[in-house]
Write a protein that holds these residues in place. Structure first.
Motif, PDB file in Angstrom:
ATOM      1  N   LEU A   1      67.180  17.500-100.679  1.00 24.74           N
ATOM      2  CA  LEU A   1      68.803  17.365-100.990  1.00 24.74           C
ATOM      3  C   LEU A   1      68.987  15.793-100.701  1.00 24.74           C
ATOM      4  O   LEU A   1      70.133  15.431-101.097  1.00 24.74           O
TER       5      LEU A   1
ATOM      6  N   PHE B   1      69.659  27.103-103.063  1.00 25.38           N
ATOM      7  CA  PHE B   1      71.069  27.404-102.696  1.00 25.38           C
ATOM      8  C   PHE B   1      71.323  28.941-102.335  1.00 25.38           C
ATOM      9  O   PHE B   1      72.230  29.551-101.595  1.00 25.38           O
TER      10      PHE B   1
ATOM     11  N   GLU C   1      65.956  19.241 -96.329  1.00 29.11           N
ATOM     12  CA  GLU C   1      66.755  17.989 -96.077  1.00 29.11           C
ATOM     13  C   GLU C   1      66.241  16.834 -97.253  1.00 29.11           C
ATOM     14  O   GLU C   1      66.885  16.138 -97.709  1.00 29.11           O
TER      15      GLU C   1
ATOM     16  N   GLN D   1      77.553  19.486 -93.305  1.00 28.13           N
ATOM     17  CA  GLN D   1      76.507  19.554 -94.070  1.00 28.13           C
ATOM     18  C   GLN D   1      76.972  20.027 -95.683  1.00 28.13           C
ATOM     19  O   GLN D   1      76.531  19.477 -96.477  1.00 28.13           O
TER      20      GLN D   1
ATOM     21  N   ASP E   1      68.482  22.742-106.816  1.00 25.34           N
ATOM     22  CA  ASP E   1      69.692  23.667-106.404  1.00 25.34           C
ATOM     23  C   ASP E   1      69.320  24.948-106.755  1.00 25.34           C
ATOM     24  O   ASP E   1      69.669  25.920-105.869  1.00 25.34           O
TER      25      ASP E   1
ATOM     26  N   PRO F   1      70.162  14.381-107.079  1.00 23.35           N
ATOM     27  CA  PRO F   1      70.221  15.916-107.331  1.00 23.35           C
ATOM     28  C   PRO F   1      69.489  16.262-108.689  1.00 23.35           C
ATOM     29  O   PRO F   1      69.589  15.490-109.466  1.00 23.35           O
TER      30      PRO F   1
ATOM     31  N   GLN G   1      79.027  18.024 -97.713  1.00 21.05           N
ATOM     32  CA  GLN G   1      78.316  16.565 -98.027  1.00 21.05           C
ATOM     33  C   GLN G   1      77.608  17.086 -99.343  1.00 21.05           C
ATOM     34  O   GLN G   1      77.549  16.199-100.229  1.00 21.05           O
ATOM     35  N   TRP G   2      76.714  18.162 -99.165  1.00 20.47           N
ATOM     36  CA  TRP G   2      75.810  18.508-100.173  1.00 20.47           C
ATOM     37  C   TRP G   2      76.655  18.878-101.511  1.00 20.47           C
ATOM     38  O   TRP G   2      76.019  18.459-102.788  1.00 20.47           O
TER      39      TRP G   2
ATOM     40  N   ASN H   1      77.878  15.608-103.150  1.00 18.89           N
ATOM     41  CA  ASN H   1      77.025  14.927-103.885  1.00 18.89           C
ATOM     42  C   ASN H   1      76.596  15.372-105.162  1.00 18.89           C
ATOM     43  O   ASN H   1      76.085  14.708-106.074  1.00 18.89           O
TER      44      ASN H   1
ATOM     45  N   ARG I   1      75.778  24.997-105.391  1.00 19.15           N
ATOM     46  CA  ARG I   1      76.236  24.187-104.087  1.00 19.15           C
ATOM     47  C   ARG I   1      77.563  24.766-103.565  1.00 19.15           C
ATOM     48  O   ARG I   1      77.806  24.905-102.362  1.00 19.15           O
TER      49      ARG I   1
END
Length: 267
Positions: free
Chosen positions: A92, A105, A89, A120, A101, A96, A123-124, A127, A133
């Motif tokens: 991220l 991921f 959390e 979530q 990542d 970025p 949202q990631w 962003n 992602r």
């Protein structure tokens, strides 16, 4: 989508470049010492030492996203999602970074905890929309059976600048989605485009052949199964499907040979 699992390593330069406040001489010396210790622990594959060192590093540079990501990665490798979660959390929530990542991921897109949290994942991705992602958001949308959103997401990614191999993988995902919706002609088109980008791809040759069967294009399916066997002469699935096609086309002698081959291998 297939990505390398090896995360990028943290070095002394990244400590000073990422942290907003410039370290003083004593802190810089400590960072250099930590960098050397991390390098040695990594060479020795000493996970406990790496965890201890990254914790120490984060006390000095708490806003270093890649260090949070590395520590989370180590916990995830140990199947300890609870310990990894706050560092995921934090990593991220910071601006970025592609290194972050790349580190996180692959794991997140295989974890039920994160796949089940569609808001979530969305949202990631919003962003920082990228293929890393995308993996998690795609899995979350599939799990939630949001097929229209999944199609839009894949189309969006296909419009971005990608390597041919990455485009091919996205086209395969789209082909699989269309197949699940019985949109066989659309699925065939996607598989064919993917194979233009990656011609020698055994699994996609097999999938395309199976999809062609769904629309009665048996001769074309036959040709693709033959290509699979040219790459892997003992591919059981290709022999089985070829046998069924030949029997359907009235080529009984050749069809039974493929059936006999399959049963001989099974015994």
């Amino acid at each position: 989508l297939v990505f390398a699992n090896n995360p990028p390593t943290v070095n002394a330069t990244s400590f000073s470049d990422t942290d907003s406040a410039m370290p003083n001489i004593q802190e810089q010396a400590e960072l250099q010492s930590l960098a050397k210790a991390l390098t040695q622990a990594e060479k020795n594959n000493n996970t406990e030492a790496l965890i201890r060192l990254y914790k120490k590093l984060l006390k000095l540079t708490p806003q270093l996203a890649v260090a949070h990501a590395q520590l989370a990665y180590l916990y995830l490798e140990q199947k300890d999602e609870a310990a990894a979660l706050p560092h995921i959390e934090q990593a991220l929530a910071l601006p970025p970074e592609i290194k972050v990542d790349q580190t996180l991921f692959n794991h997140l897109s295989k974890s039920r905890r994160f796949i089940d949290n569609l808001p979530q994942a969305q949202q990631w991705f919003d962003n920082a929309p990228n293929l890393w992602r995308f993996k998690l958001l795609h899995e979350a949308l599939i799990k939630a059976n949001h097929q229209e959103e999944t199609e839009r997401l894949i189309h969006r990614m296909l419009e971005s600048q990608l390597q041919p191999s990455e485009q091919a993988q996205l086209l395969v995902l789209l082909a699989q989605l269309y197949y699940s919706q019985a949109r066989y002609h659309d699925s065939i088109g996607c598989y064919q485009l993917a194979l233009q980008l990656r011609p020698i791809e055994k699994t996609q040759l097999l999938n395309l052949a199976a999809t062609l069967e769904q629309v009665g294009r048996y001769q074309e399916a036959f040709d693709y199964y033959q290509q699979v066997l040219a790459l892997e002469p003992e591919h059981t699935g290709a022999h089985h499907n070829l046998a069924l096609i030949m029997l359907r086309l009235g080529e009984f002698e050749a069809g039974w040979k493929h059936h006999e081959w399959r049963w001989a291998r099974a015994q």
